[in-house]
Design a protein around this motif. Structure first.
Motif, PDB file in Angstrom:
ATOM      1  N   ARG A   1     -13.069 -30.178  13.314  1.00  0.00           N
ATOM      2  CA  ARG A   1     -13.625 -31.396  13.890  1.00  0.00           C
ATOM      3  C   ARG A   1     -12.542 -32.268  14.518  1.00  0.00           C
ATOM      4  NH1 ARG A   1     -18.711 -31.379  11.826  1.00  0.00           N
ATOM      5  NH2 ARG A   1     -18.999 -30.304   9.827  1.00  0.00           N
TER       6      ARG A   1
ATOM      7  N   PRO B   1     -16.229 -27.231  17.140  1.00  0.00           N
ATOM      8  CA  PRO B   1     -16.066 -28.536  16.506  1.00  0.00           C
ATOM      9  C   PRO B   1     -16.782 -28.688  15.169  1.00  0.00           C
ATOM     10  CG  PRO B   1     -17.522 -28.691  18.409  1.00  0.00           C
ATOM     11  CD  PRO B   1     -16.918 -27.326  18.435  1.00  0.00           C
ATOM     12  N   GLN B   2     -17.751 -27.822  14.873  1.00  0.00           N
ATOM     13  CA  GLN B   2     -18.382 -27.889  13.569  1.00  0.00           C
ATOM     14  C   GLN B   2     -17.483 -27.300  12.484  1.00  0.00           C
ATOM     15  OE1 GLN B   2     -19.310 -26.060  16.117  1.00  0.00           O
ATOM     16  NE2 GLN B   2     -20.217 -24.091  15.516  1.00  0.00           N
TER      17      GLN B   2
ATOM     18  N   GLU C   1     -21.146 -37.629  14.679  1.00  0.00           N
ATOM     19  CA  GLU C   1     -21.032 -36.796  15.885  1.00  0.00           C
ATOM     20  C   GLU C   1     -21.984 -37.236  16.992  1.00  0.00           C
ATOM     21  OE1 GLU C   1     -23.504 -34.321  12.887  1.00  0.00           O
ATOM     22  OE2 GLU C   1     -21.801 -35.721  12.853  1.00  0.00           O
TER      23      GLU C   1
ATOM     24  N   GLU D   1     -13.879 -37.971  13.939  1.00  0.00           N
ATOM     25  CA  GLU D   1     -15.137 -37.550  13.325  1.00  0.00           C
ATOM     26  C   GLU D   1     -14.912 -37.100  11.882  1.00  0.00           C
ATOM     27  OE1 GLU D   1     -18.346 -33.910  13.455  1.00  0.00           O
ATOM     28  OE2 GLU D   1     -17.382 -34.453  15.356  1.00  0.00           O
TER      29      GLU D   1
ATOM     30  N   ARG E   1     -16.443 -33.506  20.972  1.00  0.00           N
ATOM     31  CA  ARG E   1     -16.986 -32.181  20.639  1.00  0.00           C
ATOM     32  C   ARG E   1     -17.079 -31.314  21.895  1.00  0.00           C
ATOM     33  NH1 ARG E   1     -21.141 -30.977  16.144  1.00  0.00           N
ATOM     34  NH2 ARG E   1     -20.010 -31.721  14.322  1.00  0.00           N
TER      35      ARG E   1
ATOM     36  N   ARG F   1     -15.104 -27.706  22.676  1.00  0.00           N
ATOM     37  CA  ARG F   1     -15.792 -26.481  23.111  1.00  0.00           C
ATOM     38  C   ARG F   1     -15.223 -25.955  24.428  1.00  0.00           C
ATOM     39  NH1 ARG F   1     -20.438 -29.703  21.726  1.00  0.00           N
ATOM     40  NH2 ARG F   1     -21.282 -29.094  19.677  1.00  0.00           N
TER      41      ARG F   1
END
Length: 239
Positions: A91, A87-88, A68, A95, A77, A81
């Protein structure tokens, strides 16, 4: 121009990116690669060589560095958002693949293995769609909220609906890929019988046009090497 090439070109020419997506990320570009005459089937030695080379290259390139933190993946990412995705949890596809390199990339089928290897080697999200199940032109839009997305949950086929504003690829029948490049629908996913496919390479600012072109060239080379006689056409979509 052959009938096959003309057919591929007409499909690419009809593709579009909605202005609302470019308003969100003016630096976004999509390289579309359409192919016919592909040789489908289960994972094989050719795909294994491509995946193994991609894994080895990624281990050297990302040694001690989380995927990342790569500039292109960090930009993805930020893009996730911007339309409300986390994105955590969900993903960007490149990634997600790179995070699996340590334990080994998945071996799925001949065609998916090819584009996953290129995705990892070039740190670029790539998706593949079966053109025999694709209806109408590919469009990247922000969801209205009523578009159907066919997927699996608990081992059963289900239909979901994306929240309004989510960036999705779609055709005339519904959403084909959620959250830009996170998850593809079951209706148009590549299988062991796919012979006609559309591949989407997603790029943001940190990836130059030259780098995106190199990734596209690598995909075309891998497709034609693993499917001798395949016919390929491409188009760069920009603002």
């Amino acid at each position: 121009m052959s009938i096959v090439t003309s057919r591929l070109r007409s499909r690419l020419d009809a593709a579009a990116i909605d202005p609302s997506v470019h308003a969100l990320r003016p630096d976004y570009r999509a390289l579309l690669v359409a192919a016919e005459g592909l040789r489908p089937g289960p994972s094989d030695a050719a795909g294994e060589r491509l995946l193994a080379a991609a894994e080895e290259g990624a281990r050297r390139r990302f040694a001690g560095t989380p995927p990342e933190e790569h500039p292109h993946l960090a930009a993805w990412r930020e893009a996730f958002r911007a339309f409300g995705a986390k994105p955590q949890r969900t993903r960007p596809s490149a990634e997600a693949l790179l995070r699996r390199v340590a334990v080994g990339l998945p071996r799925v089928d001949r065609l998916t293995d090819v584009y996953n290897a290129v995705s990892v080697a070039h740190a670029v999200p790539i998706g593949g769609e079966d053109l025999d199940h694709y209806i109408g032109a590919p469009r990247l839009v922000r969801a209205a909220g009523d578009e159907p997305f066919e997927t699996m949950a608990g081992g059963k086929a289900v239909v979901e609906h994306c929240p309004p504003g989510e960036v999705v690829w779609r055709d005339d029948a519904g959403v084909t890929c959620r959250r830009w490049n996170w998850r593809q629908c079951t209706r148009t996913r590549l299988t062991e019988t796919t012979t006609r496919a559309l591949f989407v390479l997603d790029a943001l600012g940190p990836m130059s046009d030259a780098e995106l072109g190199a990734a596209g060239d690598a995909l075309v080379e891998a497709l034609t090497q693993t499917s001798p006689g395949a016919v390929v056409a491409s188009r760069l979509l920009t603002a």
